[in-house]
Design a protein around this motif. Structure first.
Motif, PDB file in Angstrom:
ATOM      1  N   ARG A 178     109.058  52.406  68.915  1.00 33.84           N
ATOM      2  CA  ARG A 178     109.968  51.311  69.244  1.00 33.84           C
ATOM      3  C   ARG A 178     111.425  51.739  69.042  1.00 33.84           C
ATOM      4  O   ARG A 178     112.310  51.402  69.835  1.00 33.84           O
ATOM      5  N   GLU A 213     112.403  54.104  71.833  1.00 27.94           N
ATOM      6  CA  GLU A 213     112.612  53.348  73.075  1.00 27.94           C
ATOM      7  C   GLU A 213     113.976  52.668  73.069  1.00 27.94           C
ATOM      8  O   GLU A 213     114.709  52.704  74.063  1.00 27.94           O
ATOM      9  N   THR A 218     116.730  55.375  73.391  1.00 29.40           N
ATOM     10  CA  THR A 218     116.853  55.851  74.772  1.00 29.40           C
ATOM     11  C   THR A 218     117.567  54.836  75.642  1.00 29.40           C
ATOM     12  O   THR A 218     118.460  55.180  76.432  1.00 29.40           O
TER      13      THR A 218
END
Length: 431
Positions: free
Chosen positions: A90, A93, A96
């Protein structure tokens, strides 16, 4: 790339800056991603702390005969491993997504950058030289796209035949003039303290990301089947020479220059400057780059502009300097000056050099830092600067047009005569 902490603590200032730049910006989207990332980091750290504490206590439990408690602790450690994997995914993510968001956000304009909408709001800083009055001399000035072919030194039709539109050929003294300008510019800059480099004309994606051509401006680049890109400017290579390095403060500023061919798709320039050699797919340029201390960078920008101006003054070409407004500065720039040379074919000034201070925007992307133990601990990001010194094709066009004679010949500027093998006048020849 902007600093995440700076953006978090200055959301209103960032929103105002992006508004002035006419750049899309969503504070709510940033805050949502930033909060998700920070929450994931906190959860990850808490789970790691719990795991470490349990792992440390298991041995003690076993030595005290608390086998059931030790077994429960082992089960919890195993469960934490799975939870950590979920939380780490998480966090990655969110990392990113946040990085991708900031990769598409331009630099913050410096406070000295004038606020404006477009090129019409760029204030003029100064002028140098007086354009020739050809009418007073009894003849009408010709454009370089007419005079070049008449002299037999430029061929546009064969350039298109060999490649496509926006390519051209130089022959004879045209080719010699190109080479003379390159050598003259490089020699002049090295005499003023710039270290010259010879760079690859191809760059990888990481290198172009470091100077912010990628990911936002990929459509403007020529890409090879092997994944490399033809460079749009030597700024790309010169700025990334020290990517991932930590420089010593006493070596700053570093002053670099390089001649390279430059390649641009000109994807957004349909219908603009279609005649001549002003806006083409391949051109030569001598580029200047500096790595500077933050407190000295804007003074270094002024001296870089002076270095570019010096080339035009030595060539005797009239020009003006303008300060680009917030709506016109480039993606990486915090402050930019453009030098515009007088071109009779436009009856006006045309950009021939752009000199910018990018603050630490590129250095964050390329991870270029410096250390200064006398003033701070650890390392900090350098400021990077770049400037054209100059665009060779546009300089050639300016020389041909401003030094043309009534009989159709072109006088060679005095500073170029040694580079032209003693030729003082370009006369008609067969291409």
């Amino acid at each position: 790339m902007l600093d995440i902490k700076f953006v978090r603590e200055n959301l209103d200032a960032v929103a105002e800056a992006m508004k002035n730049r006419h750049a899309p910006w969503d504070s709510a989207a940033f805050s949502e991603l930033d909060e998700a990332r920070r929450e994931a980091i906190q959860q990850e750290e808490a789970l790691q702390a719990e795991r470490n504490a349990l792992s440390k206590s298991i041995g003690q439990m076993m030595s005290q005969g608390k086998k059931d408690e030790a077994a429960a602790a082992k089960e919890r450690v195993s469960a934490i491993k799975d939870e950590l994997a979920t939380v780490a995914a998480r966090r990655e993510e969110a990392d990113t997504a946040l990085r991708d968001l900031l990769m598409h956000v331009p630099n913050m304009p410096d406070a000295s950058t004038p606020v404006g909408d477009d090129e019409n709001d760029n204030p003029e800083v100064r002028r140098w030289g007086t354009p020739r009055d050809f009418a007073a001399e009894g003849f009408e000035a010709k454009a370089h796209w007419d005079l070049g072919p008449e002299l037999g030194i430029m061929d546009f039709e064969r350039g298109v035949k060999l490649a496509e539109s926006r390519f051209y050929l130089l022959g004879g003294l045209g080719a010699r003039l190109e080479r003379a300008l390159i050598n003259f510019m490089a020699d002049t800059h090295t005499s003023r303290g710039y270290k010259e480099w010879w760079c690859p004309a191809l760059a990888n994606a990481n290198t172009l990301t470091g100077t912010a051509q990628l990911p936002k401006f990929e459509e403007d680049l020529f890409k090879t089947t092997g994944g490399l890109y033809l460079i749009p400017t030597a700024e790309v290579q010169l700025t990334n020479i020290h990517a991932g390095e930590v420089l010593d403060a006493d070596k700053l500023p570093l002053k670099y220059c390089a001649f390279t061919p430059c390649f641009r798709e000109e994807a957004g320039s349909a219908g603009r400057d279609t005649r001549g050699i002003i806006r083409v797919h391949q051109f030569s340029k001598v580029e200047m780059v500096k790595y500077a201390k933050p407190e000295e960078a804007f003074d270094d920008l002024e001296s870089m502009v002076a270095d570019a101006e010096n080339i035009l003054q030595l060539l005797g070409l009239p020009y003006r300097v303008i300060s680009l407004c917030t709506g016109d500065i480039g993606f990486s720039s915090a402050k930019t000056y453009d030098l515009e040379v007088w071109l009779p074919c436009y009856d006006g000034y045309k950009e021939i050099s752009s000199c910018s201070c990018c603050t630490d925007f590129q250095a964050r992307r390329a991870n270029i830092k410096y250390r200064d133990p006398e003033h701070f601990k650890g390392s900090r990001y350098v400021y990077t600067l770049n400037g054209s010194g100059l665009a060779v094709g546009r300089t050639m066009a300016a020389v041909i047009e401003n030094y043309q004679n009534a009989d159709g010949t072109v006088t060679v500027p005095d500073v170029l005569v040694p580079y032209m093998g003693g030729v003082t006048v370009i006369k008609p020849e067969e291409l």
